[in-house]
Scaffold this active site. Structure first.
Site, short mmCIF file in Angstrom:
data_model
loop_
_atom_site.label_atom_id
_atom_site.label_comp_id
_atom_site.label_asym_id
_atom_site.label_seq_id
_atom_site.Cartn_x
_atom_site.Cartn_y
_atom_site.Cartn_z
N PRO A 211 0.83 -1.21 0.00
CA PRO A 211 0.00 0.00 0.00
C PRO A 211 0.87 1.26 0.00
CG PRO A 211 0.05 -0.96 2.19
CD PRO A 211 0.82 -1.89 1.31
N ASP A 382 5.75 3.02 2.17
CA ASP A 382 5.01 1.79 2.46
C ASP A 382 4.15 2.02 3.68
OD1 ASP A 382 4.13 -0.73 3.16
OD2 ASP A 382 6.06 -1.72 2.88
N HIS A 383 2.82 2.07 3.49
CA HIS A 383 1.91 2.42 4.58
C HIS A 383 1.82 1.31 5.64
CE1 HIS A 383 -0.75 5.11 6.44
NE2 HIS A 383 -1.45 5.51 5.39
N ARG A 384 2.36 0.13 5.37
CA ARG A 384 2.36 -0.93 6.37
C ARG A 384 3.28 -0.60 7.54
NH1 ARG A 384 3.78 -5.85 2.42
NH2 ARG A 384 5.43 -4.31 2.00
N LEU A 386 5.02 2.82 7.65
CA LEU A 386 5.17 4.27 7.77
C LEU A 386 3.81 4.95 7.74
CD1 LEU A 386 8.18 4.93 5.35
CD2 LEU A 386 8.24 4.51 7.82
#
Length: 415
Positions: A211, A382-384, A386
């Site tokens: 994501p 990377d939204h996982r 950050l």
């Protein structure tokens, strides 16, 4: 005892390779360490060396053939040895072969019996695949693109006179052999290079499951340009814009180490060193050589080390350790007059910055309009692992450093 020579799997991403040129031919004597062939992987052209001593009894791939990693491509044995049992395992090297027998090295790791692949020496130039003399009167020597085009157009290669090295048929020869009526409104499918296939795999595995989110800002580059101009006047070697970006990234990552991380599936891995990938465009794709431990390097050291690293990348002379494991990466398309773009993350990195051109823009200060020098950068995350605030803080520091570039020159303990 006959030894099997297989297409080596040199990296985790390598699924197949191309036999560029055979250095040994059937019937030639072979000693351990001799170069049997040149192999094109997804990143470089490598020399395939023999492990065994004997005679090259059989080759099962033509020059230009694409072969699956682990597939049998040749057999080394004694001159009068029966190798039929080895050959019976596969009819063509282009088909997957059974896992080859293995022996153990001194450190206990398995290796393939028969041959090994090694990178070309630094400075060696990659030549286009020339043709070796035909082994029989029926064999036609043609480049992979010429073969693909001939198959598409229904052209018989045996009727064409090749104009390439040693009579090799090239794509242009096939086009010239086409009837005039078939030159109109034709399309051409060009086979994917090994590098392009690797890019397809890597970006598909990243963009779909990871994501992404993006942050964009404009940076005043006037002072950074003055700094580079000062280097040009007083130093034999001066840092490039990318070198300045690497140094600013390293300092910002030191201040915000939560950006220098990777997603492992059940944990967030924090990296002890800052290893920055530098995206380098090639004719057939993209490669990202990695400059290691950038946090410990001065701007001048970064400039000295990045230049030969990038040149080796352009010559396809990198070893796997040179282009894997970046914890952050920089993609700079400013030299192509690109104002703004976004970068796709390539794990294990959790962030990458895309850099546009430095351009003249109108700047309003206290009611007065003047010309300024601005550069647009976009941070991919990377939204996982950050979140927006973390990324914004890093980007703010990155921007501040570039707008106050003298801090890039300060000794580490006072920076």
């Amino acid at each position: 005892m006959a030894s099997r020579v297989v297409m080596p799997k040199l990296t985790d991403t390598m699924e197949e390779g191309v036999v560029v040129k055979w250095k040994k031919h059937e019937g030639d004597p072979v000693a351990a360490g001799d170069v049997l062939a040149e192999i094109e992987t997804d990143k470089a052209v490598m020399d395939l060396e023999a492990f065994a001593t004997g005679t090259l009894r059989k080759t099962l791939a033509d020059e230009g053939d694409t072969v699956k990693a682990g597939a049998l491509i040749a057999v080394i044995g004694e001159a009068d040895e029966d190798i039929q049992s080895v050959l019976s395992e596969t009819t063509r090297a282009a088909q997957p072969a059974a896992a080859p027998p293995q022996e153990r090295t001194q450190d206990g790791k398995p290796r393939e019996i028969g041959a090994r692949a090694t990178p070309r020496p630094a400075g060696a130039k990659v030549q286009p695949p020339p043709s070796a003399p035909a082994r029989s009167s029926e064999r036609v020597i043609a480049s992979p693109r010429a073969k693909a085009l001939a198959a598409e157009l229904g052209v018989d290669l045996s009727t064409i006179h090749g104009t390439g090295p040693e009579g090799r048929i090239i794509e242009q020869d096939v086009r010239q052999a086409m009837p005039a009526s078939r030159h109109v409104s034709r399309t051409t499918d060009r086979p994917l290079s090994q590098m392009r296939k690797a890019i397809i795999r890597a970006t598909t595995q990243s963009k779909a499951p990871v994501p992404h989110f993006y942050l964009t800002t404009d940076i005043d580059m006037e002072e950074a340009e003055k700094l580079r101009a000062s280097f040009k006047h007083h130093r034999a070697h001066h840092p490039s814009v990318t070198d300045v970006l690497i140094k600013a990234s390293a300092l910002a990552l030191e201040k915000y180490p939560s950006i220098n991380v990777s997603y492992t599936g059940d944990a967030i891995r924090h990296h002890a060193t800052i290893d920055i990938g530098i995206a380098v465009g090639l004719d057939d794709g993209l490669i990202t050589p990695v400059l290691r431990d950038c946090g410990a390097k001065s701007l001048e050291q970064i400039a000295e080390e990045s230049r030969p690293l990038i040149e080796r990348a352009r010559q396809k002379q990198l070893q796997p350790a040179d282009y894997t494991g970046a914890t952050f990466s920089i993609s700079n398309l400013g030299m192509y007059d690109v104002d703004n773009f976004i970068a796709v993350l390539l794990p294990p990195e959790a962030a990458a910055v895309a850099v546009g051109a430095i351009r003249d823009v109108p700047v309003v200060e206290r009611g007065t309009v003047r010309t300024g020098r601005r550069m647009t950068v976009t941070l991919s995350c990377d939204h996982r692992v950050l979140d927006g605030v973390q990324a914004a803080q890093f980007l703010q520091e990155f921007k501040r450093l570039l707008e106050h570039p003298l801090e890039l020159l300060l000794p580490k303990e006072t920076a």
